[in-house]
Design a protein around this motif. Structure first.
Motif, PDB file in Angstrom:
ATOM      1  N   GLY A 188      -6.239  18.660  -3.939  1.00  0.00           N
ATOM      2  CA  GLY A 188      -4.626  20.333  -3.842  1.00  0.00           C
ATOM      3  C   GLY A 188      -4.328  19.912  -2.446  1.00  0.00           C
ATOM      4  O   GLY A 188      -3.289  19.950  -2.701  1.00  0.00           O
ATOM      5  N   TYR A 189      -5.164  19.374  -1.890  1.00  0.00           N
ATOM      6  CA  TYR A 189      -5.007  20.121  -0.351  1.00  0.00           C
ATOM      7  C   TYR A 189      -3.982  17.895   0.244  1.00  0.00           C
ATOM      8  O   TYR A 189      -3.039  18.773   1.032  1.00  0.00           O
ATOM      9  CB  TYR A 189      -5.541  19.497   0.789  1.00  0.00           C
ATOM     10  N   VAL A 190      -3.992  17.549  -0.274  1.00  0.00           N
ATOM     11  CA  VAL A 190      -2.994  16.115   0.048  1.00  0.00           C
ATOM     12  C   VAL A 190      -1.949  16.967  -1.058  1.00  0.00           C
ATOM     13  O   VAL A 190      -0.794  16.143  -0.087  1.00  0.00           O
ATOM     14  CB  VAL A 190      -3.821  14.965  -0.714  1.00  0.00           C
ATOM     15  N   SER A 191      -1.738  16.666  -2.346  1.00  0.00           N
ATOM     16  CA  SER A 191      -0.430  17.009  -2.802  1.00  0.00           C
ATOM     17  C   SER A 191      -0.129  18.401  -2.023  1.00  0.00           C
ATOM     18  O   SER A 191       1.207  17.831  -2.340  1.00  0.00           O
ATOM     19  CB  SER A 191      -1.062  17.949  -4.454  1.00  0.00           C
ATOM     20  N   ALA A 192      -0.213  19.304  -1.709  1.00  0.00           N
ATOM     21  CA  ALA A 192       0.574  20.515  -0.622  1.00  0.00           C
ATOM     22  C   ALA A 192       0.995  20.041   0.391  1.00  0.00           C
ATOM     23  O   ALA A 192       2.245  19.839   0.628  1.00  0.00           O
ATOM     24  CB  ALA A 192      -0.473  21.673  -0.558  1.00  0.00           C
ATOM     25  N   LEU A 193       0.121  18.803   0.989  1.00  0.00           N
ATOM     26  CA  LEU A 193       0.519  18.404   1.673  1.00  0.00           C
ATOM     27  C   LEU A 193       1.605  17.122   2.444  1.00  0.00           C
ATOM     28  O   LEU A 193       2.626  17.898   2.783  1.00  0.00           O
ATOM     29  CB  LEU A 193      -0.612  17.536   3.466  1.00  0.00           C
ATOM     30  N   LEU A 194       1.954  16.844   1.381  1.00  0.00           N
ATOM     31  CA  LEU A 194       3.136  15.603   0.753  1.00  0.00           C
ATOM     32  C   LEU A 194       4.017  16.526  -0.059  1.00  0.00           C
ATOM     33  O   LEU A 194       4.951  15.333   0.172  1.00  0.00           O
ATOM     34  CB  LEU A 194       2.358  14.851  -0.274  1.00  0.00           C
ATOM     35  N   ASN A 195       3.652  17.451  -0.156  1.00  0.00           N
ATOM     36  CA  ASN A 195       5.024  18.545  -0.744  1.00  0.00           C
ATOM     37  C   ASN A 195       5.339  19.306   0.049  1.00  0.00           C
ATOM     38  O   ASN A 195       6.347  20.061  -0.161  1.00  0.00           O
ATOM     39  CB  ASN A 195       4.879  18.683  -2.060  1.00  0.00           C
ATOM     40  N   LYS A 196       4.832  18.893   1.255  1.00  0.00           N
ATOM     41  CA  LYS A 196       5.520  20.058   2.717  1.00  0.00           C
ATOM     42  C   LYS A 196       5.046  21.568   2.508  1.00  0.00           C
ATOM     43  O   LYS A 196       5.676  22.122   2.815  1.00  0.00           O
ATOM     44  CB  LYS A 196       6.722  19.925   2.994  1.00  0.00           C
ATOM     45  N   ARG A 197       3.984  21.608   1.406  1.00  0.00           N
ATOM     46  CA  ARG A 197       3.537  23.284   1.736  1.00  0.00           C
ATOM     47  C   ARG A 197       2.111  23.718   2.430  1.00  0.00           C
ATOM     48  O   ARG A 197       2.174  24.134   2.639  1.00  0.00           O
ATOM     49  CB  ARG A 197       2.485  23.494   0.059  1.00  0.00           C
ATOM     50  N   LYS A 198       1.943  21.974   2.701  1.00  0.00           N
ATOM     51  CA  LYS A 198       0.958  22.395   4.505  1.00  0.00           C
ATOM     52  C   LYS A 198       1.101  21.686   5.153  1.00  0.00           C
ATOM     53  O   LYS A 198       1.949  20.710   5.622  1.00  0.00           O
ATOM     54  CB  LYS A 198       0.137  21.950   3.688  1.00  0.00           C
ATOM     55  N   PRO A 199       1.099  22.302   6.218  1.00  0.00           N
ATOM     56  CA  PRO A 199       1.535  21.119   7.918  1.00  0.00           C
ATOM     57  C   PRO A 199       0.544  20.331   8.010  1.00  0.00           C
ATOM     58  O   PRO A 199      -0.613  20.140   7.589  1.00  0.00           O
ATOM     59  CB  PRO A 199       1.157  22.224   9.392  1.00  0.00           C
ATOM     60  N   LEU A 200       1.197  19.399   8.323  1.00  0.00           N
ATOM     61  CA  LEU A 200       0.863  18.022   9.137  1.00  0.00           C
ATOM     62  C   LEU A 200       0.146  18.696  10.868  1.00  0.00           C
ATOM     63  O   LEU A 200       0.585  18.806  11.274  1.00  0.00           O
ATOM     64  CB  LEU A 200       1.889  17.279   9.304  1.00  0.00           C
ATOM     65  N   THR A 201      -1.381  18.323  10.409  1.00  0.00           N
ATOM     66  CA  THR A 201      -1.800  18.891  11.955  1.00  0.00           C
ATOM     67  C   THR A 201      -1.620  17.917  13.231  1.00  0.00           C
ATOM     68  O   THR A 201      -1.854  16.068  12.590  1.00  0.00           O
ATOM     69  CB  THR A 201      -3.927  19.170  11.088  1.00  0.00           C
ATOM     70  N   LYS A 251      -2.313   6.046  -3.430  1.00  0.00           N
ATOM     71  CA  LYS A 251      -1.626   7.222  -4.659  1.00  0.00           C
ATOM     72  C   LYS A 251      -2.778   8.128  -3.854  1.00  0.00           C
ATOM     73  O   LYS A 251      -3.351   7.955  -3.060  1.00  0.00           O
ATOM     74  CB  LYS A 251      -2.438   6.763  -5.735  1.00  0.00           C
ATOM     75  N   ASN A 252      -2.150   9.125  -3.798  1.00  0.00           N
ATOM     76  CA  ASN A 252      -2.530  10.631  -3.518  1.00  0.00           C
ATOM     77  C   ASN A 252      -4.038  11.201  -3.770  1.00  0.00           C
ATOM     78  O   ASN A 252      -4.595  11.392  -2.514  1.00  0.00           O
ATOM     79  CB  ASN A 252      -1.931  11.930  -4.617  1.00  0.00           C
ATOM     80  N   LYS A 253      -4.406   9.308  -5.070  1.00  0.00           N
ATOM     81  CA  LYS A 253      -6.247  10.083  -5.181  1.00  0.00           C
ATOM     82  C   LYS A 253      -6.736   8.978  -3.884  1.00  0.00           C
ATOM     83  O   LYS A 253      -7.721   9.817  -3.531  1.00  0.00           O
ATOM     84  CB  LYS A 253      -5.897  10.044  -6.206  1.00  0.00           C
ATOM     85  N   ASP A 254      -6.237   8.045  -3.103  1.00  0.00           N
ATOM     86  CA  ASP A 254      -6.605   7.420  -2.050  1.00  0.00           C
ATOM     87  C   ASP A 254      -7.121   7.920  -0.744  1.00  0.00           C
ATOM     88  O   ASP A 254      -6.836   7.299   0.451  1.00  0.00           O
ATOM     89  CB  ASP A 254      -6.029   5.899  -1.900  1.00  0.00           C
ATOM     90  N   LEU A 255      -6.105   9.729  -0.946  1.00  0.00           N
ATOM     91  CA  LEU A 255      -6.213   9.916   0.614  1.00  0.00           C
ATOM     92  C   LEU A 255      -7.410  10.881   0.643  1.00  0.00           C
ATOM     93  O   LEU A 255      -7.541  11.517   1.858  1.00  0.00           O
ATOM     94  CB  LEU A 255      -5.295  10.751   0.990  1.00  0.00           C
ATOM     95  N   VAL A 256      -7.420  11.576  -0.285  1.00  0.00           N
ATOM     96  CA  VAL A 256      -8.955  12.908  -1.264  1.00  0.00           C
ATOM     97  C   VAL A 256      -9.600  12.321  -0.012  1.00  0.00           C
ATOM     98  O   VAL A 256      -9.842  13.001   0.728  1.00  0.00           O
ATOM     99  CB  VAL A 256      -9.394  12.743  -2.210  1.00  0.00           C
ATOM    100  N   GLY A 257     -10.484  11.930   0.289  1.00  0.00           N
ATOM    101  CA  GLY A 257     -11.699  12.179   0.771  1.00  0.00           C
ATOM    102  C   GLY A 257     -11.318  11.537   2.678  1.00  0.00           C
ATOM    103  O   GLY A 257     -12.182  12.143   2.931  1.00  0.00           O
ATOM    104  N   LYS A 258     -10.492  11.183   2.840  1.00  0.00           N
ATOM    105  CA  LYS A 258      -9.497  10.638   4.089  1.00  0.00           C
ATOM    106  C   LYS A 258      -9.466  12.691   4.811  1.00  0.00           C
ATOM    107  O   LYS A 258      -9.310  13.077   6.001  1.00  0.00           O
ATOM    108  CB  LYS A 258      -9.070   9.907   4.908  1.00  0.00           C
TER     109      LYS A 258
END
Length: 118
Positions: free
Chosen positions: A85-98, A73-80
């Motif tokens: 909010g950042y995980v959500s923005a990344l997976l919704n393409k609002r933040k770039p994949l660095t 789930k999204n929450k599983d990525l939070v620590g890494k």
């Protein structure tokens, strides 16, 4: 059939037909006809790579599919990855994949680097 580089659609179709007949004849791979068949398949692949390239999938969609496959789930990525909010923005393409995140997903989710960097 004389094998040479495929340059036209007509030649491509002739090779496909010839290969189909060889498969129907159950040619043994180690025979001279089997070797010829392998060369023909390489020539067909070369033509297809040039004329019918397969685009790489969207990296974010691949991440989502891999997460689904692994039951993450999204929450599983939070620590890494960062905050919820950042995980959500990344997976919704609002933040770039660095590049750093691409490395993380490559390492953690075993996603090929060329897919993540496309």
């Amino acid at each position: 059939m004389e094998l040479k580089i495929i340059k036209t659609k007509k030649q491509y179709q002739e090779y496909l037909d010839w290969v189909d007949k060889q498969f129907n004849n159950h040619i043994k791979p180690n025979s001279s006809q089997g070797e010829k068949l392998q060369v023909a398949l390489l020539l067909i692949k070369q033509y297809e790579d040039i004329h019918y390239p397969v685009p790489l999938p969207d990296p974010i969609e691949v991440i989502k599919l891999k997460m689904q496959d692994l039951g993450l789930k999204n929450k599983d990525l939070v620590g890494k990855v960062g905050s919820k909010g950042y995980v959500s923005a990344l997976l919704n393409k609002r933040k770039p994949l660095t590049l750093e995140l691409a490395r993380l997903f490559h390492r953690e989710l075993s996603i090929p680097a060329d897919v993540l960097l496309s």
